[in-house]
Design a protein around this motif. Structure first.
Motif, PDB file in Angstrom:
ATOM      1  N   HIS A  66     -44.404 -10.515  33.253  1.00 18.52           N
ATOM      2  CA  HIS A  66     -45.747 -10.326  32.709  1.00 18.52           C
ATOM      3  C   HIS A  66     -45.626  -9.474  31.458  1.00 18.52           C
ATOM      4  O   HIS A  66     -44.973  -8.424  31.476  1.00 18.52           O
ATOM      5  CB  HIS A  66     -46.654  -9.633  33.725  1.00 18.52           C
ATOM      6  CG  HIS A  66     -47.042 -10.505  34.882  1.00 18.52           C
ATOM      7  ND1 HIS A  66     -48.258 -11.146  34.954  1.00 18.52           N
ATOM      8  CD2 HIS A  66     -46.358 -10.856  36.004  1.00 18.52           C
ATOM      9  CE1 HIS A  66     -48.321 -11.844  36.077  1.00 18.52           C
ATOM     10  NE2 HIS A  66     -47.187 -11.679  36.733  1.00 18.52           N
ATOM     11  N   HIS A  82     -52.305 -10.954  27.069  1.00 18.52           N
ATOM     12  CA  HIS A  82     -51.391 -11.012  28.214  1.00 18.52           C
ATOM     13  C   HIS A  82     -50.781 -12.407  28.285  1.00 18.52           C
ATOM     14  O   HIS A  82     -51.419 -13.408  27.950  1.00 18.52           O
ATOM     15  CB  HIS A  82     -52.156 -10.715  29.509  1.00 18.52           C
ATOM     16  CG  HIS A  82     -51.375 -11.014  30.765  1.00 18.52           C
ATOM     17  ND1 HIS A  82     -51.421 -12.242  31.402  1.00 18.52           N
ATOM     18  CD2 HIS A  82     -50.507 -10.242  31.474  1.00 18.52           C
ATOM     19  CE1 HIS A  82     -50.625 -12.204  32.458  1.00 18.52           C
ATOM     20  NE2 HIS A  82     -50.065 -11.017  32.524  1.00 18.52           N
ATOM     21  N   ILE A  98     -57.396  -9.994  26.810  1.00 19.50           N
ATOM     22  CA  ILE A  98     -57.943  -9.153  27.878  1.00 19.50           C
ATOM     23  C   ILE A  98     -58.767  -8.007  27.299  1.00 19.50           C
ATOM     24  O   ILE A  98     -59.186  -7.115  28.011  1.00 19.50           O
ATOM     25  CB  ILE A  98     -56.845  -8.625  28.828  1.00 19.50           C
ATOM     26  CG1 ILE A  98     -55.772  -7.844  28.066  1.00 19.50           C
ATOM     27  CG2 ILE A  98     -56.223  -9.758  29.617  1.00 19.50           C
ATOM     28  CD1 ILE A  98     -54.753  -7.190  28.981  1.00 19.50           C
ATOM     29  N   ARG A 120     -50.341  -9.437  41.080  1.00 14.59           N
ATOM     30  CA  ARG A 120     -51.355  -9.203  40.057  1.00 14.59           C
ATOM     31  C   ARG A 120     -50.838  -8.203  39.025  1.00 14.59           C
ATOM     32  O   ARG A 120     -50.354  -7.131  39.377  1.00 14.59           O
ATOM     33  CB  ARG A 120     -52.634  -8.673  40.702  1.00 14.59           C
ATOM     34  CG  ARG A 120     -53.272  -9.633  41.681  1.00 14.59           C
ATOM     35  CD  ARG A 120     -54.419  -8.998  42.439  1.00 14.59           C
ATOM     36  NE  ARG A 120     -53.986  -7.855  43.243  1.00 14.59           N
ATOM     37  CZ  ARG A 120     -54.665  -7.398  44.289  1.00 14.59           C
ATOM     38  NH1 ARG A 120     -55.797  -7.957  44.645  1.00 14.59           N
ATOM     39  NH2 ARG A 120     -54.205  -6.365  44.971  1.00 14.59           N
ATOM     40  N   GLN A 137     -55.520  -8.162  37.027  1.00 14.65           N
ATOM     41  CA  GLN A 137     -55.748  -9.580  37.303  1.00 14.65           C
ATOM     42  C   GLN A 137     -56.474  -9.749  38.634  1.00 14.65           C
ATOM     43  O   GLN A 137     -56.186  -9.043  39.604  1.00 14.65           O
ATOM     44  CB  GLN A 137     -54.419 -10.328  37.371  1.00 14.65           C
ATOM     45  CG  GLN A 137     -53.845 -10.725  36.024  1.00 14.65           C
ATOM     46  CD  GLN A 137     -52.614 -11.591  36.169  1.00 14.65           C
ATOM     47  OE1 GLN A 137     -51.730 -11.290  36.965  1.00 14.65           O
ATOM     48  NE2 GLN A 137     -52.534 -12.662  35.409  1.00 14.65           N
ATOM     49  N   TRP A 143     -59.660 -11.883  35.263  1.00 16.32           N
ATOM     50  CA  TRP A 143     -59.390 -10.455  35.246  1.00 16.32           C
ATOM     51  C   TRP A 143     -60.616  -9.685  35.700  1.00 16.32           C
ATOM     52  O   TRP A 143     -61.757 -10.094  35.444  1.00 16.32           O
ATOM     53  CB  TRP A 143     -59.006  -9.995  33.831  1.00 16.32           C
ATOM     54  CG  TRP A 143     -57.676 -10.533  33.379  1.00 16.32           C
ATOM     55  CD1 TRP A 143     -57.418 -11.785  32.918  1.00 16.32           C
ATOM     56  CD2 TRP A 143     -56.438  -9.829  33.385  1.00 16.32           C
ATOM     57  NE1 TRP A 143     -56.082 -11.915  32.626  1.00 16.32           N
ATOM     58  CE2 TRP A 143     -55.457 -10.719  32.899  1.00 16.32           C
ATOM     59  CE3 TRP A 143     -56.056  -8.542  33.724  1.00 16.32           C
ATOM     60  CZ2 TRP A 143     -54.127 -10.362  32.752  1.00 16.32           C
ATOM     61  CZ3 TRP A 143     -54.722  -8.174  33.583  1.00 16.32           C
ATOM     62  CH2 TRP A 143     -53.774  -9.082  33.105  1.00 16.32           C
TER      63      TRP A 143
END
Length: 344
Positions: A66, A82, A98, A120, A137, A143
């Motif tokens: 991530h 992200h 985000i 997450r 998340q 989100w």
């Protein structure tokens, strides 16, 4: 980049993430086969421009990566994005927005990323009030909202880590000490400790590691040159004198069938210094052993384990072209390392 930029992917090969030397992008190179040749660089997240030195990343328990970074939006403003990289032979997902911890504005500070036991991503970043904010998340996609985690006076790169419990701990430095936030249970918001830990931390030297089912350990360098370990349930312990001025990196591994914590740091002479001790037993002591060639000050270090469970140490040297130097632990007692070699 903030986080473990060298990881062992789900397919068994290593992946190295870095900023592209000739553009505002993040690129990934991977081993074609474990301990084999490396691929050319591949852009992560599509064609969106991201700012250099504002990216963070973390590995999930499923070995996915991530990533988060700041990108320009309108004049004088920026937002966080992200991406997730699932497998080496697939392109990473395109960057998705985000937002900003204060709804809009310019960059507030470098982010940090951690991934919980449910897979997450938690993206942490300083807000305009000088504290920390997080966006998490949702389990079924999308989100949750930005949450203000409080705090004040935060500076530098925060450190986020997922412990063996699957819960996340966040650390950040201030001019006077260290702030710590902990998740009380899965899915819960991280909670700031009542009191900061006093410390004269050298900027951007925080390194966090999950060291047991109950604890994470924070390593940091102080202005007087000490390298400290702190778990929050007792006073910090001066483990040894720091080998250099930059941040250490750390990994847990088994050495001679003992659960150990291995640290690496660029020494003041430029070489990579290693020190190991039984995990959470700082009283056992540790000492540095230097290895490899002298590296420039902008070299970045990483420690991980490969698919065979062998410790891998890496040094990334920016430039045109960049260089990645690697060494692996030999199948011998102690911490015997192979000769350093250039991966690309």
């Amino acid at each position: 980049m903030n986080g473990d930029w060298l990881i062992c992917g789900r397919e068994g090969g290593l992946r190295a993430y870095a900023h592209a030397p000739d553009g505002d992008a993040i690129v990934c190179r991977t081993e074609r086969t474990p301990d084999g040749p490396w691929t050319p660089p591949r852009t992560v997240g599509g064609d969106q421009r991201v700012y250099p030195a504002t990216a963070a990343l973390a590995r999930s328990t499923l070995a996915y990566t991530h990533l988060s970074a700041w990108r320009p939006t309108v004049s004088g403003e920026s937002g966080l994005v992200h991406s997730t990289h699932f497998q080496a032979h697939l392109a990473a997902l395109d960057w998705s927005s985000i937002g900003h911890p204060n709804k809009k504005g310019d960059r507030t500070g470098p982010p940090a990323v951690a991934v919980d036991a449910q897979g997450r991503a938690h993206v942490f970043v300083r807000n305009n009030g000088g504290g920390m904010s997080v966006r998490v998340q949702a389990e079924k996609g999308g989100w949750g909202p930005w949450r203000d985690l409080k705090g004040s006076g935060v500076r530098g790169r925060p450190a986020a880590v997922t412990g063996e419990s699957g819960l996340i701990t966040l650390y950040a430095e201030t001019a006077d000490g260290i702030l710590r936030w902990r998740q009380p249970e899965p899915g819960a918001a991280s909670v700031l400790d009542d009191k900061p830990q006093p410390a004269a931390v050298r900027p951007d030297t925080l390194c966090a590691l999950g060291t047991s089912a109950e604890h994470t350990t924070l390593f940091y360098v102080t202005e007087d040159g000490g390298l400290y370990a702190w778990r929050g349930d007792a006073d910090p312990v001066r483990l040894l004198d720091a080998a250099g001025d930059g941040a250490p990196v750390a990994v847990r591994c088994r050495l001679d069938d003992v659960d150990c914590t291995l640290l690496a740091q660029r020494s003041r002479g430029g070489r990579v210094a290693f020190a190991a001790y039984p995990t959470e037993v700082e009283s056992a002591g540790a000492w540095w052993t230097e290895s490899g060639e002298a590296l420039p000050p902008d070299a970045r270090l990483a420690l991980t384990e490969d698919a065979a469970g062998r410790v891998v140490a890496a040094a990334y040297v920016p430039g045109a072209p960049p260089r990645l130097l690697l060494t692996r632990r030999k199948d011998e007692p102690g911490l015997a390392l192979e000769a350093w070699r250039r991966a690309f």
